[in-house]
Motif scaffolding. Structure first.
Motif, PDB file in Angstrom:
ATOM      1  N   LYS A 220      31.319  34.985  84.310  1.00  0.00           N
ATOM      2  CA  LYS A 220      30.736  36.173  84.931  1.00  0.00           C
ATOM      3  C   LYS A 220      29.363  36.481  84.356  1.00  0.00           C
ATOM      4  CE  LYS A 220      33.535  37.779  88.099  1.00  0.00           C
ATOM      5  NZ  LYS A 220      33.054  37.977  89.505  1.00  0.00           N
ATOM      6  N   GLU A 221      29.236  36.354  83.027  1.00  0.00           N
ATOM      7  CA  GLU A 221      27.940  36.581  82.403  1.00  0.00           C
ATOM      8  C   GLU A 221      26.941  35.524  82.852  1.00  0.00           C
ATOM      9  OE1 GLU A 221      26.943  39.112  80.440  1.00  0.00           O
ATOM     10  OE2 GLU A 221      28.903  40.024  80.809  1.00  0.00           O
ATOM     11  N   GLN A 222      27.388  34.278  82.908  1.00  0.00           N
ATOM     12  CA  GLN A 222      26.503  33.180  83.291  1.00  0.00           C
ATOM     13  C   GLN A 222      26.002  33.352  84.727  1.00  0.00           C
ATOM     14  OE1 GLN A 222      27.759  29.137  82.195  1.00  0.00           O
ATOM     15  NE2 GLN A 222      27.081  28.435  84.201  1.00  0.00           N
ATOM     16  N   SER A 223      26.862  33.845  85.606  1.00  0.00           N
ATOM     17  CA  SER A 223      26.482  33.988  87.013  1.00  0.00           C
ATOM     18  C   SER A 223      25.430  35.063  87.230  1.00  0.00           C
ATOM     19  CB  SER A 223      27.712  34.299  87.866  1.00  0.00           C
ATOM     20  OG  SER A 223      28.214  35.596  87.585  1.00  0.00           O
ATOM     21  N   TYR A 224      25.238  35.934  86.247  1.00  0.00           N
ATOM     22  CA  TYR A 224      24.276  37.031  86.384  1.00  0.00           C
ATOM     23  C   TYR A 224      22.935  36.710  85.723  1.00  0.00           C
ATOM     24  CZ  TYR A 224      23.067  41.939  87.286  1.00  0.00           C
ATOM     25  OH  TYR A 224      22.491  43.095  87.766  1.00  0.00           O
ATOM     26  N   LEU A 225      22.826  35.519  85.154  1.00  0.00           N
ATOM     27  CA  LEU A 225      21.593  35.117  84.495  1.00  0.00           C
ATOM     28  C   LEU A 225      20.604  34.545  85.508  1.00  0.00           C
ATOM     29  CD1 LEU A 225      23.058  33.295  81.358  1.00  0.00           C
ATOM     30  CD2 LEU A 225      22.158  35.632  81.482  1.00  0.00           C
ATOM     31  N   GLU A 226      19.365  34.379  85.052  1.00  0.00           N
ATOM     32  CA  GLU A 226      18.354  33.696  85.844  1.00  0.00           C
ATOM     33  C   GLU A 226      17.833  32.492  85.069  1.00  0.00           C
ATOM     34  OE1 GLU A 226      16.114  36.164  89.045  1.00  0.00           O
ATOM     35  OE2 GLU A 226      15.507  36.944  87.092  1.00  0.00           O
ATOM     36  N   SER A 227      17.275  31.548  85.833  1.00  0.00           N
ATOM     37  CA  SER A 227      16.514  30.435  85.266  1.00  0.00           C
ATOM     38  C   SER A 227      17.328  29.497  84.392  1.00  0.00           C
ATOM     39  CB  SER A 227      15.302  30.969  84.480  1.00  0.00           C
ATOM     40  OG  SER A 227      14.349  31.484  85.368  1.00  0.00           O
ATOM     41  N   LEU A 228      18.511  29.147  84.839  1.00  0.00           N
ATOM     42  CA  LEU A 228      19.271  28.095  84.184  1.00  0.00           C
ATOM     43  C   LEU A 228      18.934  26.759  84.831  1.00  0.00           C
ATOM     44  CD1 LEU A 228      22.805  29.761  83.968  1.00  0.00           C
ATOM     45  CD2 LEU A 228      20.867  29.990  82.401  1.00  0.00           C
ATOM     46  N   ILE A 229      19.264  25.676  84.134  1.00  0.00           N
ATOM     47  CA  ILE A 229      19.182  24.334  84.691  1.00  0.00           C
ATOM     48  C   ILE A 229      20.589  23.759  84.728  1.00  0.00           C
ATOM     49  CG2 ILE A 229      18.346  21.976  84.356  1.00  0.00           C
ATOM     50  CD1 ILE A 229      15.839  23.051  83.153  1.00  0.00           C
ATOM     51  N   GLU A 230      20.971  23.227  85.865  1.00  0.00           N
ATOM     52  CA  GLU A 230      22.257  22.550  86.019  1.00  0.00           C
ATOM     53  C   GLU A 230      22.002  21.053  86.098  1.00  0.00           C
ATOM     54  OE1 GLU A 230      25.733  23.596  88.944  1.00  0.00           O
ATOM     55  OE2 GLU A 230      24.468  22.115  89.915  1.00  0.00           O
ATOM     56  N   LEU A 231      22.537  20.307  85.140  1.00  0.00           N
ATOM     57  CA  LEU A 231      22.452  18.854  85.158  1.00  0.00           C
ATOM     58  C   LEU A 231      23.756  18.317  85.734  1.00  0.00           C
ATOM     59  CD1 LEU A 231      21.043  18.194  81.550  1.00  0.00           C
ATOM     60  CD2 LEU A 231      19.758  18.635  83.656  1.00  0.00           C
ATOM     61  N   THR A 232      23.655  17.501  86.771  1.00  0.00           N
ATOM     62  CA  THR A 232      24.834  16.893  87.393  1.00  0.00           C
ATOM     63  C   THR A 232      24.882  15.420  87.035  1.00  0.00           C
ATOM     64  OG1 THR A 232      24.888  18.445  89.245  1.00  0.00           O
ATOM     65  CG2 THR A 232      25.964  16.318  89.571  1.00  0.00           C
ATOM     66  N   HIS A 233      25.985  15.004  86.416  1.00  0.00           N
ATOM     67  CA  HIS A 233      26.153  13.595  86.040  1.00  0.00           C
ATOM     68  C   HIS A 233      27.327  12.998  86.801  1.00  0.00           C
ATOM     69  CE1 HIS A 233      28.052  10.484  83.248  1.00  0.00           C
ATOM     70  NE2 HIS A 233      26.993   9.914  83.785  1.00  0.00           N
ATOM     71  N   ASN A 234      27.032  12.027  87.648  1.00  0.00           N
ATOM     72  CA  ASN A 234      28.073  11.255  88.319  1.00  0.00           C
ATOM     73  C   ASN A 234      28.490  10.117  87.395  1.00  0.00           C
ATOM     74  OD1 ASN A 234      28.214  12.566  91.020  1.00  0.00           O
ATOM     75  ND2 ASN A 234      26.052  12.026  91.052  1.00  0.00           N
ATOM     76  N   TRP A 235      29.740  10.079  87.055  1.00  0.00           N
ATOM     77  CA  TRP A 235      30.223   9.174  86.017  1.00  0.00           C
ATOM     78  C   TRP A 235      29.883   7.711  86.331  1.00  0.00           C
ATOM     79  CZ3 TRP A 235      35.893  11.336  85.203  1.00  0.00           C
ATOM     80  CH2 TRP A 235      35.797  12.675  84.782  1.00  0.00           C
TER      81      TRP A 235
END
Length: 319
Positions: A220-235
């Motif tokens: 819930k806290e994370q969803s209210y933040l701004e300016s994150l980076i999501e790294l997606t790794h396909n195994w």
């Protein structure tokens, strides 16, 4: 020794667009973003969009989190053949999406549909019923998630929307995490493996006050933040020597450009870049070294392990 002080923020994500007269109103009307600055250069213009809050009042655009930079090459709007690469096609994949967090996702989806917005995925589609993907005028994916704060049935408050994160696909998470965390000072907030689909998500952000537990941030806290980076790794991609992602900027082998870069800003980028060079030397891949950019001496570009560009600028640039 590289110094990461409290001035460091993830400032913006840059996307190339065809027509600002279409894209700027799209983000204003559908999401309540405001155009906080326009920068004109020879051959291109930059449009800085933001969800404005009292916390951001009085700050230079480069000192704010959550800026969406729309880059328009002059004349593209009149070129019938001009198009951008969203990063999600079968070829030249790389960049994935930007993500807006809203108060009432069901109502927001209904309003977007009423406005004629096109969806890659509606809430009712697929297994995940709590996220949706809407398409912007150039076909970029905008993920919608819900933070739920001050949620009111059959209403939405655009002033409480957040530019939560930008997603890029990475080949080797060990190399990418080392780059973003150890060199650029990001904190690993959450790791989310998906065993069945064989991929893992890594969420990174600045947390100077240590309000979030490393690698165990409250959702819930994370969803209210701004300016994150999501790294997606396909195994498995890390074990394939021939595998690579498109960085959004290359035109080799018929690739089309789209995503431009992410950007961090700090009070003293010259000091930071010099410290990086002193600490890591030839490990770093600078495309534009600090002090050598034509448009400003307070600007540099460094490439991450997958070749994605990260801009480094001053919080006071182009005031």
């Amino acid at each position: 020794m590289v110094t990461i002080d409290k001035s460091f923020i993830m400032n913006h994500t840059c996307l190339r667009i065809k027509d600002p007269k279409v894209s700027v109103p799209f983000y204003e009307k559908n999401f309540g973003m405001q155009l906080v600055r326009t920068l004109e250069f020879d051959g291109f213009s930059l449009y800085m969009m933001s969800f404005e809050t009292p916390k951001k009042t009085g700050l230079n655009w480069s000192g704010r989190e959550g800026i969406l930079e729309l880059c328009h090459n002059h004349g593209a709007e009149n070129d019938d053949n001009y198009k951008v690469n969203s990063g999600n096609g079968e070829t030249f994949r790389g960049f994935g999406h930007i993500c807006f967090s809203v108060d009432n996702i069901e109502y927001v989806e209904s309003k977007l549909l009423d406005n004629g917005a096109k969806f890659q995925k509606k809430l009712s589609d697929g297994r995940q019923k709590n996220i949706a993907f809407v398409l912007d005028p150039d076909g970029y994916w905008i993920e919608l998630i819900e933070h739920g704060r001050s949620k009111v049935e059959n209403q939405t408050n655009q002033s409480d929307y957040k530019f939560n994160h930008s997603m890029i696909r990475v080949k080797d998470p060990k190399k990418s995490l080392d780059f973003y965390c150890n060199k650029l000072g990001f904190k690993l907030l959450k790791t989310k493996p998906f065993e069945g689909a064989k991929f893992t998500l890594y969420f990174l952000g600045y947390d100077h006050e240590n309000k979030l537990v490393e690698n165990d941030a409250d959702p819930k806290e994370q969803s209210y933040l701004e300016s994150l980076i999501e790294l997606t790794h396909n195994w498995g991609t890390e074990d394939d020597e021939s595998f690579s992602y498109h960085n959004g900027n290359s035109t080799e082998n018929g690739a089309i450009q789209g995503f431009g870069h992410t950007c961090i800003s700090c009070d003293d980028p010259v000091k930071f870049c010099n410290e990086l060079t002193e600490a890591y030397g030839d490990e770093l891949d600078w495309s534009v070294e600090i002090g050598k950019a034509n448009i400003s001496p307070d600007l540099a570009f460094i490439r991450d392990p997958d070749g994605y560009s990260v801009e480094i600028i001053s919080t006071k640039i182009f005031q």
